[in-house]
Write a protein that holds these residues in place. Structure first.
Motif, PDB file in Angstrom:
ATOM      1  N   ALA A 386       0.840  -1.199   0.000  1.00  0.00           N
ATOM      2  CA  ALA A 386       0.000   0.000   0.000  1.00  0.00           C
ATOM      3  C   ALA A 386       0.873   1.246   0.000  1.00  0.00           C
ATOM      4  O   ALA A 386       1.797   1.367   0.807  1.00  0.00           O
ATOM      5  CB  ALA A 386      -0.912  -0.002   1.228  1.00  0.00           C
ATOM      6  N   ALA A 387       0.581   2.173  -0.904  1.00  0.00           N
ATOM      7  CA  ALA A 387       1.287   3.452  -0.985  1.00  0.00           C
ATOM      8  C   ALA A 387       0.332   4.557  -0.544  1.00  0.00           C
ATOM      9  O   ALA A 387      -0.564   4.955  -1.299  1.00  0.00           O
ATOM     10  CB  ALA A 387       1.780   3.696  -2.400  1.00  0.00           C
ATOM     11  N   VAL A 388       0.507   5.023   0.691  1.00  0.00           N
ATOM     12  CA  VAL A 388      -0.370   6.048   1.253  1.00  0.00           C
ATOM     13  C   VAL A 388       0.480   7.265   1.584  1.00  0.00           C
ATOM     14  O   VAL A 388       1.393   7.176   2.414  1.00  0.00           O
ATOM     15  CB  VAL A 388      -1.084   5.537   2.525  1.00  0.00           C
ATOM     16  N   PRO A 389       0.223   8.406   0.945  1.00  0.00           N
ATOM     17  CA  PRO A 389       1.024   9.620   1.204  1.00  0.00           C
ATOM     18  C   PRO A 389       0.898  10.081   2.652  1.00  0.00           C
ATOM     19  O   PRO A 389      -0.065   9.771   3.358  1.00  0.00           O
ATOM     20  CB  PRO A 389       0.431  10.642   0.231  1.00  0.00           C
ATOM     21  N   ALA A 390       1.883  10.870   3.078  1.00  0.00           N
ATOM     22  CA  ALA A 390       1.898  11.363   4.458  1.00  0.00           C
ATOM     23  C   ALA A 390       0.713  12.272   4.739  1.00  0.00           C
ATOM     24  O   ALA A 390       0.157  12.257   5.855  1.00  0.00           O
ATOM     25  CB  ALA A 390       3.208  12.099   4.736  1.00  0.00           C
ATOM     26  N   GLU A 408      -7.675   2.689  12.693  1.00  0.00           N
ATOM     27  CA  GLU A 408      -7.146   1.643  11.820  1.00  0.00           C
ATOM     28  C   GLU A 408      -8.166   1.244  10.761  1.00  0.00           C
ATOM     29  O   GLU A 408      -7.790   0.925   9.623  1.00  0.00           O
ATOM     30  CB  GLU A 408      -6.750   0.425  12.665  1.00  0.00           C
ATOM     31  N   GLY A 409      -9.445   1.276  11.115  1.00  0.00           N
ATOM     32  CA  GLY A 409     -10.474   0.943  10.138  1.00  0.00           C
ATOM     33  C   GLY A 409     -10.514   1.923   8.980  1.00  0.00           C
ATOM     34  O   GLY A 409     -10.740   1.532   7.826  1.00  0.00           O
ATOM     35  N   ALA A 410     -10.295   3.201   9.272  1.00  0.00           N
ATOM     36  CA  ALA A 410     -10.278   4.200   8.199  1.00  0.00           C
ATOM     37  C   ALA A 410      -9.118   3.959   7.234  1.00  0.00           C
ATOM     38  O   ALA A 410      -9.277   4.052   6.004  1.00  0.00           O
ATOM     39  CB  ALA A 410     -10.190   5.601   8.801  1.00  0.00           C
ATOM     40  N   LEU A 411      -7.947   3.639   7.766  1.00  0.00           N
ATOM     41  CA  LEU A 411      -6.799   3.353   6.893  1.00  0.00           C
ATOM     42  C   LEU A 411      -7.054   2.099   6.057  1.00  0.00           C
ATOM     43  O   LEU A 411      -6.754   2.069   4.854  1.00  0.00           O
ATOM     44  CB  LEU A 411      -5.547   3.182   7.745  1.00  0.00           C
ATOM     45  N   ASN A 412      -7.615   1.073   6.683  1.00  0.00           N
ATOM     46  CA  ASN A 412      -7.938  -0.141   5.932  1.00  0.00           C
ATOM     47  C   ASN A 412      -8.923   0.130   4.812  1.00  0.00           C
ATOM     48  O   ASN A 412      -8.815  -0.435   3.715  1.00  0.00           O
ATOM     49  CB  ASN A 412      -8.520  -1.202   6.880  1.00  0.00           C
ATOM     50  N   ARG A 413      -9.866   1.004   5.062  1.00  0.00           N
ATOM     51  CA  ARG A 413     -10.872   1.321   4.043  1.00  0.00           C
ATOM     52  C   ARG A 413     -10.245   2.038   2.854  1.00  0.00           C
ATOM     53  O   ARG A 413     -10.539   1.713   1.705  1.00  0.00           O
ATOM     54  CB  ARG A 413     -11.967   2.189   4.674  1.00  0.00           C
ATOM     55  N   VAL A 414      -9.362   2.980   3.117  1.00  0.00           N
ATOM     56  CA  VAL A 414      -8.703   3.701   2.021  1.00  0.00           C
ATOM     57  C   VAL A 414      -7.862   2.733   1.181  1.00  0.00           C
ATOM     58  O   VAL A 414      -7.922   2.746  -0.063  1.00  0.00           O
ATOM     59  CB  VAL A 414      -7.822   4.837   2.589  1.00  0.00           C
ATOM     60  N   ALA A 418      -8.677   1.602  -2.776  1.00  0.00           N
ATOM     61  CA  ALA A 418      -7.672   1.833  -3.817  1.00  0.00           C
ATOM     62  C   ALA A 418      -7.326   0.543  -4.540  1.00  0.00           C
ATOM     63  O   ALA A 418      -7.144   0.514  -5.769  1.00  0.00           O
ATOM     64  CB  ALA A 418      -6.412   2.446  -3.197  1.00  0.00           C
ATOM     65  N   HIS A 419      -7.244  -0.549  -3.796  1.00  0.00           N
ATOM     66  CA  HIS A 419      -6.917  -1.840  -4.410  1.00  0.00           C
ATOM     67  C   HIS A 419      -8.048  -2.334  -5.305  1.00  0.00           C
ATOM     68  O   HIS A 419      -7.807  -2.874  -6.395  1.00  0.00           O
ATOM     69  CB  HIS A 419      -6.634  -2.862  -3.307  1.00  0.00           C
ATOM     70  N   LEU A 420      -9.288  -2.121  -4.869  1.00  0.00           N
ATOM     71  CA  LEU A 420     -10.431  -2.622  -5.634  1.00  0.00           C
ATOM     72  C   LEU A 420     -10.730  -1.779  -6.865  1.00  0.00           C
ATOM     73  O   LEU A 420     -11.238  -2.298  -7.874  1.00  0.00           O
ATOM     74  CB  LEU A 420     -11.670  -2.691  -4.732  1.00  0.00           C
ATOM     75  N   THR A 421     -10.452  -0.486  -6.794  1.00  0.00           N
ATOM     76  CA  THR A 421     -10.750   0.407  -7.928  1.00  0.00           C
ATOM     77  C   THR A 421      -9.544   0.646  -8.814  1.00  0.00           C
ATOM     78  O   THR A 421      -9.697   1.127  -9.944  1.00  0.00           O
ATOM     79  CB  THR A 421     -11.270   1.753  -7.411  1.00  0.00           C
ATOM     80  N   GLY A 422      -8.344   0.339  -8.319  1.00  0.00           N
ATOM     81  CA  GLY A 422      -7.137   0.582  -9.107  1.00  0.00           C
ATOM     82  C   GLY A 422      -6.697   2.034  -9.126  1.00  0.00           C
ATOM     83  O   GLY A 422      -5.801   2.399  -9.899  1.00  0.00           O
TER      84      GLY A 422
END
Length: 538
Positions: A386-390, A408-414, A418-422
């Motif tokens: 996962a590549a999540v900007p600062a 943690e749930g919010a980060l997992n959702r983002v 991103a993985h599902l939509t590309g």
């Protein structure tokens, strides 16, 4: 492998028959069949109907697992499934082909020789039988003449002149028949193994090295690590309290992992207070309270979560007190968690509160911005792809502060979106994905926040609002806090009542209506409510 499991199942059935009683055993447990399996770590049991399967799962799943582990320490799982009966059950009885066991062949030969000796002794006595019957009653001499005719020493102690002695299952000797042979004394080679240590279900992710530490949780963290060290505990019990999702459960699982790593043979139990209550009630119904007490009090480390759920449960609290008292007096380790400090546990007996307060009480405060940011970075390290900007991490840490689980749930959702939509993760994508969550976090106020602010405004202690005091100086601020909780939170009336010392929902309704009336007639009350609303909504 199947023979070992069949032998174990025979011992488990015998234990269940004694502990559950004949009525419960015949109705619910007798239909259980052992399903043949080559997996040494798993036991499969089958029942002919879904109804009976669900009942056994609810009432005896843990007991079955414990009994199997006592006999076969390598067993990790015991599954109970529904399978219509098509073949006779796999049960070790007198008709089952003998299963090889060290010492049994020699024992069988000894018993057969004894039986043969007994038959010879009886035959030797038969010619003298008419003499005994024809002798006059006044002359006991013939009876004396019979005395030297005794069976050889290898025969059983009591040999009758009736038909020859038979070694059958119809003439059981204590202990009961095993493999169709009456065993007069225990055989050392066939003795059951020592009870295996019960293993709790612990989350492998919740360890000490994955717990992010700062000043808000440092005391609780160090206390947990100290209790997990082998040797004589420096304090017990350890009482951890904090709001929902602040890390209490993480520390309890970490204690379990660390202590088992240091003492692998230790008996460790972890359960919620609700589970404690359920198992206790089940033991009462099954008339097996002795087994329940023995299981908990034999633990080297006992951990109970969410203690607040036993408030008002009299019989459960009685058993809970005796359990923790026995654990502490035995010098063993006890860890208790709740959402408030012991003195604020309304509805819990004072002797329990006193016992819990005698150990170390450590609280975990709500995480500040720096800790929330560090937790997100630690969580992101577990997601290498996962590549999540600062700036996205900064947004989540700044806007979501209710508890760590939501963070943690919010980060997992983002990351998942991103993985599902590309799509690439950036600030706009995070705002769009977390729209409802971010908006809810902006206006969310907890009852704890309301109680804290109201107590500060009226120069009271937070404990005063949940106490039984009814003086106007305390009762009116309490009513205002209930009014604000009803207006600013989504909590139900019973939930609000429980947060204010276990009060009834009708008390909350009365408080809300009273403050609404006073706001129309009392300027001081209305002004105080306006000030509090402005601060809370800000």
């Amino acid at each position: 492998m199947a023979s070992e499991q069949a032998l174990a199942w025979a011992q488990v059935r015998a234990s269940l028959r004694e502990s559950a009683g004949p009525r419960v055993f015949d109705q619910w447990l007798k239909p259980i069949e052992l399903v043949a399996s080559d997996d040494a770590e798993s036991i499969r049991l089958a029942l002919p109907s879904a109804f009976v399967t669900n009942w056994v799962r609810s009432h005896y799943a843990d007991r079955l697992a414990m009994e199997f582990r006592r006999v076969l320490p390598q067993v990790r799982t015991v599954s109970i499934e529904t399978r219509p009966r098509t073949t006779p059950p796999v049960v070790v009885t007198a008709q089952t082909p003998p299963i090889p066991l060290p010492g049994v062949p020699k024992l069988r030969e000894d018993i057969e020789r004894a039986a043969e000796s007994a038959r010879q002794a009886v035959q030797a006595r038969r010619p003298a039988k008419p003499v005994v019957q024809a002798a006059p009653a006044v002359e006991p001499a013939p009876m004396v003449a019979m005395a030297p005719v005794i069976a050889p020493a290898a025969a059983p102690a009591a040999v009758e002149a009736a038909p020859p002695m038979r070694v059958e299952e119809e003439q059981p000797v204590t202990p009961r028949p095993v493999f169709g042979v009456d065993i007069p004394a225990p055989v050392a080679e066939a003795a059951a193994p020592r009870a295996a240590a019960e293993r709790p279900v612990l989350d492998p992710r919740l360890t000490f090295d994955r717990f992010v530490v700062d000043s808000s949780n440092l005391v609780a963290f160090n206390a947990a690590r100290a209790l997990a060290e082998p040797g004589v505990p420096r304090f017990s019990p350890l009482f951890l309290h904090a709001g929902t999702g602040q890390g209490k459960t993480h520390l309890m699982h970490a204690i379990g992992h660390a202590y088992l790593a240091a003492v692998p043979e230790a008996q460790v139990l972890y359960m919620s207070a609700e589970r404690f209550m359920f198992e206790f009630v089940s033991a009462l119904r099954a008339r097996d309270t002795h087994g329940f007490k023995a299981r908990l009090r034999s633990a080297d480390l006992l951990m109970i979560d969410d203690l607040q759920f036993i408030a008002g449960k009299g019989s459960t609290q009685e058993e809970f007190f005796h359990t923790i008292n026995e654990i502490v007096l035995s010098g063993k380790r006890l860890v208790i968690c709740a959402d408030r400090c012991p003195q604020a546990l309304d509805g819990v007996e004072s002797r329990i509160i006193s016992r819990l307060s005698a150990g170390l009480v450590a609280d975990i405060k709500a995480p500040d911005l720096a800790l929330r940011r560090a937790i997100l970075e630690r969580k992101l390290a577990d997601l290498p792809e996962a590549a999540v900007p600062a700036e996205v991490l900064d947004l989540i840490a700044a806007r979501i502060h209710a508890n760590i689980r939501e963070l943690e749930g919010a980060l997992n959702r983002v990351v998942a979106y991103a993985h599902l939509t590309g799509e690439r993760v950036d600030l706009d994508f995070a705002v769009q994905t977390l729209g409802d969550t971010l908006r809810g976090a902006e206006r969310r106020v907890s009852i704890d926040d309301i109680q804290k602010l109201v107590s500060q405004h009226f120069e009271l202690k937070p404990l005063d609002l949940i106490s039984a005091r009814r003086s106007r100086a305390v009762a009116r601020p309490r009513q205002i806090a209930m009014y604000l909780a009803k207006r600013l939170t989504t909590r139900s009336l019973p939930e609000i009542g429980r947060k204010f010392g276990g009060r009834d929902h009708s008390t909350v309704i009365h408080a809300v209506r009273k403050i609404e009336e006073l706001r129309d007639t009392d300027r001081e009350i209305d002004s105080a409510v306006r000030v509090l609303l402005r601060e809370l909504e800000a």
